[in-house]
Motif scaffolding. Structure first.
Motif, PDB file in Angstrom:
ATOM      1  N   PHE A   1       0.449  -1.350  -0.085  1.00  0.00           N
ATOM      2  CA  PHE A   1       0.152   0.284  -0.019  1.00  0.00           C
ATOM      3  C   PHE A   1       0.454   1.378  -0.161  1.00  0.00           C
ATOM      4  O   PHE A   1       0.534   2.319  -0.557  1.00  0.00           O
ATOM      5  N   HIS A   2       2.065   1.169   0.662  1.00  0.00           N
ATOM      6  CA  HIS A   2       2.824   2.169   0.769  1.00  0.00           C
ATOM      7  C   HIS A   2       3.418   2.731  -0.753  1.00  0.00           C
ATOM      8  O   HIS A   2       3.746   3.797  -0.938  1.00  0.00           O
ATOM      9  N   GLY A   3       3.952   2.112  -1.466  1.00  0.00           N
ATOM     10  CA  GLY A   3       4.058   2.190  -2.481  1.00  0.00           C
ATOM     11  C   GLY A   3       3.593   2.417  -3.652  1.00  0.00           C
ATOM     12  O   GLY A   3       3.784   3.085  -4.222  1.00  0.00           O
ATOM     13  N   LEU A   4       2.160   1.951  -3.024  1.00  0.00           N
ATOM     14  CA  LEU A   4       1.194   2.246  -3.937  1.00  0.00           C
ATOM     15  C   LEU A   4       0.879   4.153  -4.122  1.00  0.00           C
ATOM     16  O   LEU A   4       0.479   4.652  -4.770  1.00  0.00           O
ATOM     17  N   VAL A   5       1.042   4.313  -2.586  1.00  0.00           N
ATOM     18  CA  VAL A   5       0.665   5.829  -2.720  1.00  0.00           C
ATOM     19  C   VAL A   5       1.837   6.642  -3.334  1.00  0.00           C
ATOM     20  O   VAL A   5       1.792   7.696  -3.952  1.00  0.00           O
TER      21      VAL A   5
END
Length: 513
Positions: free
Chosen positions: A445-449
């Motif tokens: 998720f952090h990479g997506l953001v």
């Protein structure tokens, strides 16, 4: 903007409903729901009879001519015609079913892959009800847009979005596949009422106008039927026939991810058909050219980064939203999202052709597209399954784009902004590459953001570096932004001034050659 709100509500409801079905019903259950909803979509286009395009196009044209009384009367007449078409569809199915109930039940069982004839019959009932609600909901939306009323459908669509999401969740949780389909029906009720109440309108409609709407309606109806083979997920039928509901479920996820990227920019196009039709009624050729070119550029600015960016982050999204069992959908989703970037930029051109009442041309080109889609379905899908469906869909749509560009530029003689689109394309490709690098290095998720934020920043830089935005479009954007709340307007103006430092709110500029 109100049109965009209305479209966003519809797209978001469909997207979230698909995620709910995937997590509660599994791959095959998701495939069965997707197949039933697709059947209702196709059936609603069959019983529509071209009435939705007629009410959208001719109502706007009559408003442009200042004849609001004729527009009022025509909408009532077309609504009653739609009810007649729905009744004819029900009667046709009743004849099919009661002529030989045993054979009909067996056919329905094979269609839905059910071993229980009663279960298959129940699914048909839900599909028929969804068909009716879908047809009148589409008609009502087209009427409001043709009448230049975008506030009412925005409000109704938002309430319908909430109703659909809640009802799909409860229905899938309590009653599985039939309950999920019933949830889709619940989401259409308010929109259906908005369209059905138009049947009470009465008034005089000239014989000439009746004849014109019938001719336009026939061609647009036939074109829509052909377009189902090109744009409306006809690959689902081939996947269900040659492979099964697992592949249908995977393909529906690939389409959903592509749609959430492509439909965002498309939300901004809802007002273009009535606006272009109105300018056609005013015989404003220069206004048509300006609206067409500027609208195409604006659409590309939103569509290219959205679709290419989606293609870059698809692996992460599938894992987060649907789970590892849907991982085989990733290659198909990447292909479809990439192709959607190009098909979206031609939407304003399609609205232009419809506004000029050239539904005959749309019918012919759609017929060609239908033939290509069927050929791809038989040649690619049986052997390559999900990947073959994605390639078939992409190849057919790209061929249709080529035909449409040729007709608009050589026959209608409207200028197409190719140079501007190329600069925007380069900026979007660089930004999507940045997003891909981020999600590869930082998974989850952090990479997506980080990927979304980083791609947005890179895209703004590239738009400035390549000089991708026409100064005239910047000036138009400044004027539109003035309608926003002051704080948001100030931030938006700062962004526009960064993309084009020479621009300023209210400045008059000369369009780039």
């Amino acid at each position: 903007m109100y049109s965009a709100i209305s479209g966003f509500a519809t797209v978001f409801a469909t997207f979230i409903s698909g995620i709910i079905a995937a997590n509660l019903l599994g791959v095959e259950g998701t495939g069965l729901v997707a197949f039933a909803v697709w059947l209702a979509l196709i059936a609603s286009q069959v019983v529509d009879g071209g009435t939705s395009l007629c009410v959208g196009r001719f109502t706007a044209d009559l408003h442009g001519q200042g004849d609001k009384a004729a527009a009022y009367s025509l909408s009532g007449r077309l609504a009653r015609r739609l009810l007649l078409y729905n009744a004819m569809g029900i009667a046709a199915f009743a004849v099919f079913y009661f002529a030989d109930p045993g054979t009909a039940t067996d056919s329905l069982r094979r269609l839905f892959g059910e071993t229980d004839g009663d279960a298959a019959t129940n699914l048909v009932f839900f599909v028929a009800l969804l068909t009716f609600t879908q047809s009148f909901a589409t008609f009502g939306m087209a009427h409001y847009r043709g009448s230049q009323d975008f506030v009412t459908p925005a409000a109704v669509s938002f309430v319908s979005m909430v109703a659909q999401i809640v009802c799909v969740y409860l229905g899938a949780f309590l009653f599985h596949v039939p309950g999920a389909i019933a949830g889709y029906i619940a989401g259409q009720i308010l929109l259906t009422v908005a369209g059905a109440k138009l049947m009470t309108r009465n008034g005089t409609v000239t014989a000439e106008l009746i004849s014109e709407t019938r001719t336009y309606g026939r061609y647009s109806w036939a074109a829509n039927l052909c377009n189902t083979f090109v744009w409306s997920r006809i690959e689902i039928l081939f996947l269900q026939s040659f492979w099964g509901y697992r592949e249908v479920g995977l393909f529906s996820v690939a389409l959903a991810l592509s749609a959430i990227a492509s439909q965002g920019p498309l939300l901004l196009t809802g007002a273009f058909l009535p606006m272009l039709a109105e300018k056609h009624g005013q015989k404003d050729r220069q206004g048509l050219q300006m609206a067409f070119a500027s609208g195409t550029r604006f659409l590309a600015i939103a569509a290219f980064p959205a679709c290419f960016g989606m293609a870059a982050i698809v692996p992460t999204l599938v894992q987060l939203l649907y789970g590892p069992s849907f991982a085989p959908a990733i290659p198909a989703a990447t292909i479809i999202a990439t192709a959607a970037a190009f098909s979206i930029t031609t939407v304003i051109g399609t609205h232009l052709v419809n506004a000029l009442a050239r539904s005959d041309v749309i019918f012919v080109t759609s017929l060609i597209g239908a033939a290509l889609s069927i050929a791809g379905g038989f040649l690619l899908i049986p052997h390559y399954g999900l990947l073959g469906a994605a390639i078939s869909r992409t190849a057919t749509q790209l061929a249709m784009i080529g035909i449409g560009l040729w007709f608009i530029t050589t026959r209608l003689r409207f200028s197409y902004p190719f140079a501007a689109l190329l600069r925007i394309l380069l900026a979007a490709l660089v930004a999507s590459l940045a997003a891909f690098v981020v999600v590869t290095l930082v998974p989850g998720f952090h990479g997506l953001v980080l990927a979304i934020l980083g791609a947005a920043f890179v895209y703004a830089l590239c738009l400035r570096f390549f000089g991708a935005v026409d100064p005239q479009d910047i000036a138009v954007a400044h004027r539109l932004i003035a309608a926003l709340p002051p704080r948001f307007a100030a931030m938006a103006n700062i962004l526009l001034s960064f993309i084009d430092p020479s621009s300023a709110p209210g400045r008059i500029v000369t369009p780039r050659p």
